[in-house]
Design an enzyme around this catalytic site. Sequence first.
Site, mmCIF file in Angstrom:
data_model
loop_
_atom_site.group_PDB
_atom_site.id
_atom_site.type_symbol
_atom_site.label_atom_id
_atom_site.label_comp_id
_atom_site.label_asym_id
_atom_site.label_seq_id
_atom_site.Cartn_x
_atom_site.Cartn_y
_atom_site.Cartn_z
ATOM 1 C CE LYS A 118 -10.809 30.973 -48.127
ATOM 2 N NZ LYS A 118 -10.564 31.812 -46.990
ATOM 3 C CE LYS A 201 -5.760 25.633 -47.037
ATOM 4 N NZ LYS A 201 -5.781 27.071 -46.819
ATOM 5 C CE LYS A 204 -8.893 29.058 -40.328
ATOM 6 N NZ LYS A 204 -8.177 29.904 -39.451
HETATM 7 P P1 TYM Z 1 -5.485 31.363 -42.325
HETATM 8 O O1 TYM Z 1 -6.297 31.864 -41.202
HETATM 9 O O2 TYM Z 1 -6.161 30.577 -43.399
HETATM 10 O O3 TYM Z 1 -4.312 30.475 -41.778
HETATM 11 C C1 TYM Z 1 -3.438 30.972 -40.762
HETATM 12 C C2 TYM Z 1 -2.041 30.440 -40.960
HETATM 13 O O4 TYM Z 1 -2.053 29.013 -40.951
HETATM 14 C C3 TYM Z 1 -1.449 28.525 -42.131
HETATM 15 N N1 TYM Z 1 -2.134 27.301 -42.542
HETATM 16 C C4 TYM Z 1 -1.486 26.177 -42.860
HETATM 17 N N2 TYM Z 1 -0.191 25.863 -42.863
HETATM 18 C C5 TYM Z 1 0.148 24.609 -43.222
HETATM 19 N N3 TYM Z 1 -0.756 23.671 -43.588
HETATM 20 C C6 TYM Z 1 -2.071 23.936 -43.597
HETATM 21 N N4 TYM Z 1 -2.950 23.008 -43.929
HETATM 22 C C7 TYM Z 1 -2.499 25.244 -43.221
HETATM 23 N N5 TYM Z 1 -3.700 25.850 -43.113
HETATM 24 C C8 TYM Z 1 -3.458 27.108 -42.702
HETATM 25 C C9 TYM Z 1 -1.640 29.626 -43.165
HETATM 26 O O5 TYM Z 1 -0.705 29.523 -44.212
HETATM 27 C C10 TYM Z 1 -1.446 30.854 -42.326
HETATM 28 O O6 TYM Z 1 -0.073 31.140 -42.169
HETATM 29 N N6 TYM Z 1 -4.744 35.410 -45.163
HETATM 30 C C11 TYM Z 1 -4.309 34.699 -43.979
HETATM 31 C C12 TYM Z 1 -4.384 35.514 -42.717
HETATM 32 C C13 TYM Z 1 -3.695 36.831 -42.790
HETATM 33 C C14 TYM Z 1 -2.306 37.052 -42.720
HETATM 34 C C15 TYM Z 1 -2.144 38.466 -42.788
HETATM 35 C C16 TYM Z 1 -1.205 36.221 -42.645
HETATM 36 C C17 TYM Z 1 -4.312 38.028 -42.879
HETATM 37 N N7 TYM Z 1 -3.376 39.030 -42.863
HETATM 38 C C18 TYM Z 1 -0.878 39.048 -42.751
HETATM 39 C C19 TYM Z 1 0.071 36.816 -42.619
HETATM 40 C C20 TYM Z 1 0.209 38.203 -42.672
HETATM 41 C C21 TYM Z 1 -5.183 33.475 -43.795
HETATM 42 O O7 TYM Z 1 -6.277 33.398 -44.281
HETATM 43 O O8 TYM Z 1 -4.640 32.544 -42.984
#
Ligand code: TYM
Length: 338
Positions: A118, A201, A204
């Site tokens: 990032k 991947k 968004k």
């Molecule tokens: P974030 O917001 O990027 O994504 C949320 C969830 O969606 C999953 N995800 C995907 N899974 C499969 N294929 C993809 N292309 C894909 N894109 C996103 C992510 O793996 C995630 O499960 N750091 C985290 C948010 C977070 C969090 C936490 C998660 C903050 N605190 C505590 C679990 C526990 C994040 O940026 O997810």
Amino acid sequence: MTDSTFTPRVFSGIKPSGGLTLGNYLGAIKRWVDMQDGETETIYCAVDLHAITVWQDPAGLKAGTREIAAGMLASGIDPEKSILFNQSQVPEHTQLAWIFNCVARLGWMNRMTQFKDKAGKNAEKASLGLYAYPSLMAADILLYHATHVPVGEDQKQHVELTRDIANKFNNDFGVDFFPVTEPVIEGPGTRVMNLRDGTKKMSKSGESDMERINMLDDADTIAKKFKKAKTDPDGIPETFDGLNGRPEAKNLVDIYSGLADISAEAVVAEYAGAGWGKFKPALADLAVAKLAPISDEMKRLMDDPAEIDRKLARGAERAREIATPILDKTYDIVGLLR
Ligand code: TYM
């Protein structure tokens, strides 16, 4: 130490930094819905404090937080069965994160691949928050003594860091206070790839909207995106192994599998030998059948933002009932005078 001494509890979150994608749905939300029907308590969070580690327009952040909540509700997260809230309404997250900032080591943070991706070449200009992000994520999880964290593949390293923080805290203070959390990364949707490049991947924030399926895309847009999705000249192979080394083909089969709730092997068996001209429209029809009811419900919910806000506020109250005693106890362990 194992997590066996802790009552199983599930926590997971999504950042409101842009709309929801099919990756978020298959990799996270859909699996969260399945988990809320068991015995285990489930806690799901729109992690708005994580979103601001990169610039967010204030009005957009509020709208995005409501959209994430609407997406979870429309997909079947039931606020009676699960605790659903937004992170900033529970200030204990940031309080525990500060303690974890003092437990985590710089060397651990320097290994985080997501920060490197990032921040890119401009790491000097990245916010301090983006760098410390995994420590806040550990706090999100451990504030509830969560034992299981269902996430997509891309979050595995952060959950492993959470384990390191829990272990170090427990060792430093000679306690058995934080569980060593397990990432739960199962099923075909845990790594949904970009539709134009199967080695990246689906995200968004990707450059082109054609790379991803958004949860709010209409039927024509979904059909167009799958039609234009990159593939190779071979269609669906006769056997599952025939997808090896073909990331784009494998991705479309995995998406079908995730949406249809059948194994990727079963998808290959059903379409063995079919060309893309047959498979892509079938995939688009399936995606529309599964996603249209969710996006319709999301739009309906987003028409009443006050109701979403009420649900999130109620969820935050319930979350604090769990979080407050755990933070209090952490302060006692650390020796902070209260
Ligand atoms: P974030 O917001 O990027 O994504 C949320 C969830 O969606 C999953 N995800 C995907 N899974 C499969 N294929 C993809 N292309 C894909 N894109 C996103 C992510 O793996 C995630 O499960 N750091 C985290 C948010 C977070 C969090 C936490 C998660 C903050 N605190 C505590 C679990 C526990 C994040 O940026 O997810």
